[in-house]
Design an enzyme around this catalytic site. Sequence first.
Site, short mmCIF file in Angstrom:
data_model
loop_
_atom_site.label_atom_id
_atom_site.label_comp_id
_atom_site.label_asym_id
_atom_site.label_seq_id
_atom_site.Cartn_x
_atom_site.Cartn_y
_atom_site.Cartn_z
N GLY A 82 2.90 2.03 10.81
CA GLY A 82 3.99 3.13 10.68
C GLY A 82 4.54 3.57 11.91
CD GLU A 123 -3.29 -2.49 7.59
OE1 GLU A 123 -2.43 -2.48 6.89
OE2 GLU A 123 -3.91 -1.35 7.35
N GLY A 125 5.01 1.11 4.68
CA GLY A 125 6.46 1.96 4.43
C GLY A 125 7.20 0.97 3.52
CG ASN A 133 -1.90 1.44 1.60
OD1 ASN A 133 -1.88 2.02 0.65
ND2 ASN A 133 -2.19 1.30 2.84
CD1 TRP A 134 3.70 1.24 -2.89
CD2 TRP A 134 3.85 2.56 -4.50
NE1 TRP A 134 4.41 0.67 -3.66
CE2 TRP A 134 4.44 1.44 -4.96
CE3 TRP A 134 3.42 3.35 -5.77
CZ2 TRP A 134 5.30 1.29 -5.99
CZ3 TRP A 134 4.47 3.24 -6.84
CH2 TRP A 134 5.18 2.20 -6.75
CE LYS A 135 0.23 3.25 4.74
NZ LYS A 135 0.17 3.50 6.31
CB SER A 184 5.27 -2.01 11.86
OG SER A 184 5.01 -0.76 12.23
#
Length: 254
Positions: free
Chosen positions: A175, A169, A236, A12-14, A214
């Site tokens: 993050g 999640e 990330g 997920n690149w957000k 994470s």
Amino acid sequence: MTPDITPLVAGNWKMNGERDQLDQLALLARGVDADLADKVDVVVCPPATLLYVATTLSEDTALEVGAQDCHNESKGAHTGDISAEMIKDCMAEYCIVGHSERRTDHGESDYHVAGKAQACWRAGLVAIICIGETEAEYDAGSAEQVLKRQIMQSVPEGATEDDTIIAYEPVWAIGTGKTPSPEDIEEIHAFIREELATKFGGHGERMRILYGGSVKPTNASEILAVNNVDGALVGGASLKAADLLAICESYRHV
Ligand code: PGA
């Protein structure tokens, strides 16, 4: 892992990634060789601006593409939104819905999330429905209660293993570099499996349950080996092809 379930790792690149990030996508597509693709489904979810070029770049490779959100309606006066049909038209196959950042930043309720999941099905997309407790809810000991409610209200009736993936999640792990222990992940995934099986019968037993929060190359093999963890949703660490591939590599020899 769950016997007989093909795991899935989604990046997920957000709100990250401009055109110069596409070389990472090309590297990723090249890295998902036939042998790896046999063991794990690999999906990348770039921002909507890169969706069409991402599917074009990954055409004829084993890498699959997803979006990060959709509107529940197919078209109309909803400035700035995109529909599941538009995502499908970009040739993507998956869409994340109900990510905690959308629940927080855009006030999305379980009800909204369920509508988006149904929109995904209508368009022929697989919905990756995110659930997870906040740190305050975790501290208050109410994680299971929150997850139960989210499963009841965000995952619509009729969900099957073919059109729905659940991503657990814990919000406090996203993050932050903090993750629950493998024992805690095992316990909570077993709880989610039970709830899914109660609501959806055999479909719930076969639905993929991803862990997210994470996940990195250094902790992936430990987390992905946990019972009822059928893959990962990676934020990330998905921005670098080498890192996402290193996470997927955990599956090569299992
Ligand atoms: P993270 O994000 O891997 O950066 O913690 C996960 C997610 O939000 O999907």
